[in-house]
Scaffold this motif. Structure first.
Motif, PDB file in Angstrom:
ATOM      1  N   TYR A 274       0.564  -0.809  -0.289  1.00 23.68           N
ATOM      2  CA  TYR A 274      -0.071  -0.117  -0.054  1.00 23.68           C
ATOM      3  C   TYR A 274       0.787   1.508   0.485  1.00 23.68           C
ATOM      4  O   TYR A 274       1.791   0.862   0.754  1.00 23.68           O
ATOM      5  CB  TYR A 274      -1.446   0.143   1.253  1.00 23.68           C
ATOM      6  CG  TYR A 274      -1.513   1.021   1.289  1.00 23.68           C
ATOM      7  CD1 TYR A 274      -2.728   1.863   0.140  1.00 23.68           C
ATOM      8  CD2 TYR A 274      -1.671   1.876   2.474  1.00 23.68           C
ATOM      9  CE1 TYR A 274      -3.086   3.110   0.612  1.00 23.68           C
ATOM     10  CE2 TYR A 274      -3.036   3.399   2.707  1.00 23.68           C
ATOM     11  CZ  TYR A 274      -3.260   2.951   1.317  1.00 23.68           C
ATOM     12  OH  TYR A 274      -4.449   4.571   1.627  1.00 23.68           O
ATOM     13  N   THR A 275       0.554   2.440  -0.692  1.00 22.60           N
ATOM     14  CA  THR A 275       2.029   3.339  -1.044  1.00 22.60           C
ATOM     15  C   THR A 275       0.577   4.530  -1.889  1.00 22.60           C
ATOM     16  O   THR A 275       0.084   4.602  -1.771  1.00 22.60           O
ATOM     17  CB  THR A 275       2.452   3.072  -1.868  1.00 22.60           C
ATOM     18  OG1 THR A 275       3.750   3.922  -1.932  1.00 22.60           O
ATOM     19  CG2 THR A 275       2.597   2.826  -3.549  1.00 22.60           C
ATOM     20  N   GLN A 276       1.424   5.768  -0.799  1.00 22.48           N
ATOM     21  CA  GLN A 276       1.946   6.955  -2.028  1.00 22.48           C
ATOM     22  C   GLN A 276       2.678   7.244  -2.527  1.00 22.48           C
ATOM     23  O   GLN A 276       3.657   7.390  -1.635  1.00 22.48           O
ATOM     24  CB  GLN A 276       0.701   8.041  -1.343  1.00 22.48           C
ATOM     25  CG  GLN A 276       0.071   8.929  -1.649  1.00 22.48           C
ATOM     26  CD  GLN A 276      -0.707  10.226  -0.555  1.00 22.48           C
ATOM     27  OE1 GLN A 276       0.296  10.244   0.729  1.00 22.48           O
ATOM     28  NE2 GLN A 276      -1.725  10.677  -0.653  1.00 22.48           N
ATOM     29  N   SER A 277       2.696   7.764  -3.338  1.00 21.36           N
ATOM     30  CA  SER A 277       3.591   8.295  -4.203  1.00 21.36           C
ATOM     31  C   SER A 277       4.115   9.840  -4.111  1.00 21.36           C
ATOM     32  O   SER A 277       3.130  10.964  -3.672  1.00 21.36           O
ATOM     33  CB  SER A 277       3.579   8.429  -5.560  1.00 21.36           C
ATOM     34  OG  SER A 277       4.179   6.972  -6.011  1.00 21.36           O
ATOM     35  N   GLY A 278       5.624  10.737  -3.346  1.00 24.19           N
ATOM     36  CA  GLY A 278       5.166  11.551  -3.357  1.00 24.19           C
ATOM     37  C   GLY A 278       4.836  12.828  -4.151  1.00 24.19           C
ATOM     38  O   GLY A 278       5.293  12.354  -5.469  1.00 24.19           O
ATOM     39  N   ARG A 279       4.684  14.312  -4.121  1.00 23.79           N
ATOM     40  CA  ARG A 279       4.863  15.010  -5.718  1.00 23.79           C
ATOM     41  C   ARG A 279       4.483  16.275  -4.884  1.00 23.79           C
ATOM     42  O   ARG A 279       4.235  16.642  -3.714  1.00 23.79           O
ATOM     43  CB  ARG A 279       3.121  15.112  -6.065  1.00 23.79           C
ATOM     44  CG  ARG A 279       3.061  15.671  -7.484  1.00 23.79           C
ATOM     45  CD  ARG A 279       1.391  15.744  -7.202  1.00 23.79           C
ATOM     46  NE  ARG A 279       0.813  14.696  -7.662  1.00 23.79           N
ATOM     47  CZ  ARG A 279       0.433  14.958  -8.746  1.00 23.79           C
ATOM     48  NH1 ARG A 279       0.685  15.708  -9.992  1.00 23.79           N
ATOM     49  NH2 ARG A 279      -0.176  13.829  -9.536  1.00 23.79           N
TER      50      ARG A 279
ATOM     51  N   GLY B 112       6.411  -9.794   0.625  1.00 22.81           N
ATOM     52  CA  GLY B 112       6.804  -8.619   0.415  1.00 22.81           C
ATOM     53  C   GLY B 112       7.351  -7.857   0.256  1.00 22.81           C
ATOM     54  O   GLY B 112       7.975  -7.871   1.939  1.00 22.81           O
ATOM     55  N   GLY B 113       6.613  -6.244   0.176  1.00 24.59           N
ATOM     56  CA  GLY B 113       7.973  -5.236   0.755  1.00 24.59           C
ATOM     57  C   GLY B 113       7.274  -4.697   1.703  1.00 24.59           C
ATOM     58  O   GLY B 113       5.670  -5.460   2.334  1.00 24.59           O
ATOM     59  N   PRO B 114       7.035  -3.641   2.440  1.00 27.73           N
ATOM     60  CA  PRO B 114       6.818  -2.795   3.228  1.00 27.73           C
ATOM     61  C   PRO B 114       5.423  -2.519   3.678  1.00 27.73           C
ATOM     62  O   PRO B 114       4.466  -2.980   2.745  1.00 27.73           O
ATOM     63  CB  PRO B 114       7.342  -1.032   3.780  1.00 27.73           C
ATOM     64  CG  PRO B 114       8.724  -1.085   2.857  1.00 27.73           C
ATOM     65  CD  PRO B 114       9.091  -2.335   1.885  1.00 27.73           C
ATOM     66  N   ALA B 115       4.897  -3.259   4.479  1.00 27.93           N
ATOM     67  CA  ALA B 115       2.773  -2.892   4.642  1.00 27.93           C
ATOM     68  C   ALA B 115       2.914  -2.109   4.238  1.00 27.93           C
ATOM     69  O   ALA B 115       1.465  -1.681   2.994  1.00 27.93           O
ATOM     70  CB  ALA B 115       2.649  -3.440   6.186  1.00 27.93           C
ATOM     71  N   ALA B 116       3.224  -0.261   4.461  1.00 29.05           N
ATOM     72  CA  ALA B 116       2.737   0.963   3.821  1.00 29.05           C
ATOM     73  C   ALA B 116       3.906   1.410   3.282  1.00 29.05           C
ATOM     74  O   ALA B 116       4.717   1.696   4.393  1.00 29.05           O
ATOM     75  CB  ALA B 116       1.213   1.474   4.552  1.00 29.05           C
ATOM     76  N   SER B 117       3.621   2.968   2.452  1.00 25.85           N
ATOM     77  CA  SER B 117       4.958   3.616   2.633  1.00 25.85           C
ATOM     78  C   SER B 117       4.278   4.789   1.570  1.00 25.85           C
ATOM     79  O   SER B 117       3.779   4.911   0.837  1.00 25.85           O
ATOM     80  CB  SER B 117       5.624   2.918   1.453  1.00 25.85           C
ATOM     81  OG  SER B 117       6.846   4.211   1.084  1.00 25.85           O
ATOM     82  N   ILE B 118       3.554   5.248   2.855  1.00 26.91           N
ATOM     83  CA  ILE B 118       3.015   6.447   2.671  1.00 26.91           C
ATOM     84  C   ILE B 118       3.453   8.112   2.465  1.00 26.91           C
ATOM     85  O   ILE B 118       4.955   8.483   3.584  1.00 26.91           O
ATOM     86  CB  ILE B 118       1.803   7.033   3.328  1.00 26.91           C
ATOM     87  CG1 ILE B 118       1.081   6.474   4.112  1.00 26.91           C
ATOM     88  CG2 ILE B 118       1.423   8.330   3.496  1.00 26.91           C
ATOM     89  CD1 ILE B 118       0.531   5.626   2.724  1.00 26.91           C
ATOM     90  N   ALA B 119       4.080   8.898   1.182  1.00 27.42           N
ATOM     91  CA  ALA B 119       5.231   9.342   1.042  1.00 27.42           C
ATOM     92  C   ALA B 119       5.237  11.050   1.236  1.00 27.42           C
ATOM     93  O   ALA B 119       5.201  11.893   0.797  1.00 27.42           O
ATOM     94  CB  ALA B 119       5.700   9.592  -0.405  1.00 27.42           C
ATOM     95  N   GLY B 120       3.237  11.206   0.662  1.00 29.69           N
ATOM     96  CA  GLY B 120       2.869  12.432   0.974  1.00 29.69           C
ATOM     97  C   GLY B 120       1.551  12.747   1.729  1.00 29.69           C
ATOM     98  O   GLY B 120       1.591  11.920   2.652  1.00 29.69           O
TER      99      GLY B 120
ATOM    100  N   GLY C 183       6.713  -0.268   7.871  1.00 32.67           N
ATOM    101  CA  GLY C 183       6.662   0.786   7.217  1.00 32.67           C
ATOM    102  C   GLY C 183       5.467   1.716   7.566  1.00 32.67           C
ATOM    103  O   GLY C 183       6.084   2.002   8.631  1.00 32.67           O
ATOM    104  N   SER C 184       4.788   2.895   7.124  1.00 33.01           N
ATOM    105  CA  SER C 184       3.770   4.260   7.922  1.00 33.01           C
ATOM    106  C   SER C 184       3.008   3.270   7.959  1.00 33.01           C
ATOM    107  O   SER C 184       2.411   4.401   8.786  1.00 33.01           O
ATOM    108  CB  SER C 184       3.700   4.591   6.624  1.00 33.01           C
ATOM    109  OG  SER C 184       4.429   5.491   4.937  1.00 33.01           O
TER     110      SER C 184
END
Length: 685
Positions: free
Chosen positions: A325-330, A349-357, A376-377
């Motif tokens: 689960y992710t959110q990209s930066g902007r 898999g990878g981290p459970a969550a990765s929130i960048a914004g 993750g996040s």
């Protein structure tokens, strides 16, 4: 258990039979002439061969709900139309069926105009060279089913949906299609399916996109791009596609029961979407919550990446995804607000969550994380590290095993979450993740090519009962011997249809009407021997308005395999609603009616014991090696088991069926061989 398939209808007035014409043509000019002269119920057949179109085949005629105009190939895929022109459907065309063609004319030559309605494209092959759309949908109430869209190597989409003014096309039903081999393009505008444009995004489509299979589609970064509001996307399989399903513009979409396998999953913009009961495996990412660059609700242009507000992401299962689960930066991104992420399972898999914004007002709760590369996040307290006991079942997907800590462990109230990834009902305290452990009928699974496309097996071709639509009161309720359940659908022309599996003499119909003592209901009765050509046996019939019990409506004895009741609403509103329907035939309904079919079987289709308590054995004999599909359906026409789906050698075969956990009642076993089927009724006691 008494079998309840009879018929209902008493003629209030003599109604002449409509004698539809069947016209066979062998040139495109003759085809156009036949279309120009067509009347409701006509069938126009283009002889097999290859035809070159230099001017459009134009369709403006009108059929009716009971008697559509059918334009079809002599055999499926046998009539090919190529050239620089194609098919142009213009207003006021309605109730037209286009069936069985192979279209190899240039892209952008299969078009439909605003003002058209109830056009059905079925069992066609679209393989259109050059830039543009293979099929452009405009107008309302269209159906696109069991088509194959393949080998696209230029800009453009397999399907594009448009509208009129600012209103997107409404009430479309796009299902059981196969999208295959879309080659990557360097420019924008090569989505596999584009559902709308930004200018339509605030209008509601109320359309359903379901049971479609995508494989090797890589036109651009977006696969299915939804640019409309109120679209339901369910039970689709997206496999081995480098492009991403995107809720690009619009609000209030439902996305559930989909299978994402080795694909970039789903990306979300817009407001108030609900994403639940989806299965993600080997995706990168699985779920991407957008980082908005504008806010449409505050007056920003419809073309912006609208900040996701109030997205609900619940009851999904994510396994072995590189990014979960992710959110990209902007730069200067507005992020997402008030997102709910709850009752999901993330394994591996990878981290459970990765929130960048920016991610304000978020609700995180009651997720399970196991063997992922950290949380993750995801904030502490919003997840539990525990083995959910997932294991692959026969469909290849991960389901909960007995003793799983996810069973009956969900928290929160989510009224929209009514089914799991198998289409099974969720009630009471729900299970965490996409799977709900239960005994209800399985109506969804990872799709294979044998289930979709122009040659896909259609399990509804001779199910006991199907309907044009329902409001959750499903058609199977009219065959359960219970006057407290019902089928309901709103609108003039909505129908419910019964298959007797073999042609027999029908003499009438019995119907029990919902609220039958407070209103009268109007309807017609139609019959058919093949499910395509219909004859009206009685029209403008009206119920008594004084009874909740079965009322009998007789018709002149006729040979039929299918019986359809077409509703015209009631004296209070537009709803058609029946609690029971019995089809009356000349003799009592016996097992022969269920056993007779068109599949060539040396020893028939049998089941022992019948009735059975928990298990029985289904037997059949083949005279030669054949591809066989053996399924079990409940009284509502829903598949509860897929027992065989593959090539079976000649000889006698015995297949065990375990009905443990299924409720007592009547079921149908159905065997499909070489496109033909045979059914038998079985009873669980």
């Amino acid at each position: 258990m008494k079998i309840s398939i009879y018929l209902l209808l008493v003629l209030l007035c003599a109604v002449p039979t409509i004698h539809a014409a069947t016209v066979t043509v062998s040139s495109l000019s003759a085809l156009q002439t036949a279309i120009n002269n067509a009347a409701p119920g006509d069938i126009i057949i283009l002889a097999n061969g290859v035809y070159t179109a230099s001017t459009d085949i134009t369709i403006s005629k009108q059929g009716t709900a009971a008697s559509p105009i059918t334009i079809q190939a002599q055999t499926t895929g046998g009539a090919e139309i190529n050239g620089t022109a194609g098919i142009n459907i213009v207003s006021p065309a309605k109730y037209i069926i286009i069936k069985g063609f192979k279209f190899t004319f240039n892209a952008s030559q299969a078009t439909m105009a605003s003002g058209t309605s109830f056009i059905r494209w079925t069992r066609n092959i679209f393989q259109n060279p050059g830039e543009g759309e293979d099929l452009l949908l405009n107008g309302n109430d269209h159906e696109v089913d069991y088509n194959t869209f393949q080998h696209k190597d230029a800009l453009g989409r397999f399907i594009a949906v448009r509208g009129s003014g600012s209103q997107i096309a409404q009430r479309l039903h796009i299902h059981h299609n196969y999208f295959f081999d879309q080659q990557p393009q360097s420019g924008n505008g090569a989505e596999t399916v584009q559902f709308g444009l930004s200018g339509y995004s605030l209008s509601s489509s109320n359309s359903i996109f379901e049971y479609n299979l995508f494989e090797e589609c890589d036109g651009e970064n977006e696969l299915l791009s939804v640019k409309s509001s109120a679209v339901t996307v369910r039970y689709n399989t997206i496999r081995n596609c480098p492009a991403q399903f995107t809720l690009r513009h619009g609000n209030h979409c439902l996305v559930y029961g989909n299978y994402f396998i080795n694909t970039p999953g789903i990306r979300i913009f817009g407001d108030d979407h609900i994403i639940f009961s989806n299965h993600f495996e080997n995706c990168s990412p699985a779920i991407n919550i957008g980082n908005g660059d504008g806010e449409v609700a505050d007056g920003d242009a419809l073309t912006v990446h609208d900040r996701p507000d109030r997205t609900v992401i619940v009851f999904n299962t994510l396994v072995n995804n590189t990014t979960n689960y992710t959110q990209s930066g902007r730069t200067n991104g507005l992020g997402a607000t008030n997102t709910t992420f709850s009752n999901n399972i993330i394994q591996g898999g990878g981290p459970a969550a990765s929130i960048a914004g920016p991610y304000t007002g978020a609700v995180w709760s009651n997720n399970i994380v196991y063997q992922a590369n950290g949380a993750g996040s995801m904030p502490s307290g919003s997840y539990t590290v525990v083995n959910p006991l997932l294991a692959r079942d026969a469909t290849g997907t991960f389901h909960l095993q007995a003793g799983s800590p996810a069973i009956d462990a969900a928290t929160g109230t989510y009224s929209a979450v009514t089914v799991d990834m198998d289409g099974q009902s969720r009630s009471g305290t729900k299970d965490i993740g996409a799977d709900e452990v239960g005994t209800g009928p399985v109506i969804a699974q990872i799709l294979s090519t044998s289930m979709v496309g122009y040659n896909g097996s259609d399990p509804s071709e001779c199910l006991p009962v199907v309907a044009s639509s329902d409001d959750g009161n499903v058609p199977g309720n009219v065959l359960d011997n219970d006057l407290n359940t019902r089928w309901s659908a709103s609108g003039d022309g909505q129908w419910i249809q019964f298959c007797l599996n073999s042609a027999t003499t029908v003499t009438g119909v019995q119907i029990a009407f919902y609220n039958g003592t407070t209103r009268t209901s109007s309807f017609d009765i139609l019959t058919s021997t093949d499910g395509a050509n219909w004859s009206t046996k009685a029209s403008n019939l009206v119920s008594s308005g004084t009874s909740l019990n079965l009322e009998t409506f007789s018709i002149t004895s006729t040979t039929a395999k299918y019986v359809r009741i077409v509703g015209h609403g009631n004296s209070v509103n537009a709803w058609n609603s029946y609690t029971e329907v019995h089809i009356q035939i000349a003799s009592s309904l016996t097992a022969r009616l269920m056993e007779e079919g068109t599949a060539s079987l040396k020893g028939g289709l049998n089941s022992y014991p019948n009735p059975f308590h928990t298990t029985n054995t289904i037997t059949f004999e083949l005279g030669k090696d054949s591809h066989v599909q053996l399924s079990v359906f409940d009284v509502m026409g829903r598949q509860v088991a897929l027992l065989v789906n593959g090539v079976v050698k000649s000889g006698v075969h015995r297949v065990p069926f375990d009905g443990k956990g299924l409720p007592v009642g009547m079921y149908w076993i159905k065997l499909v061989r070489e496109g033909k089927s045979v059914m038998k009724q079985i009873v669980k006691e």
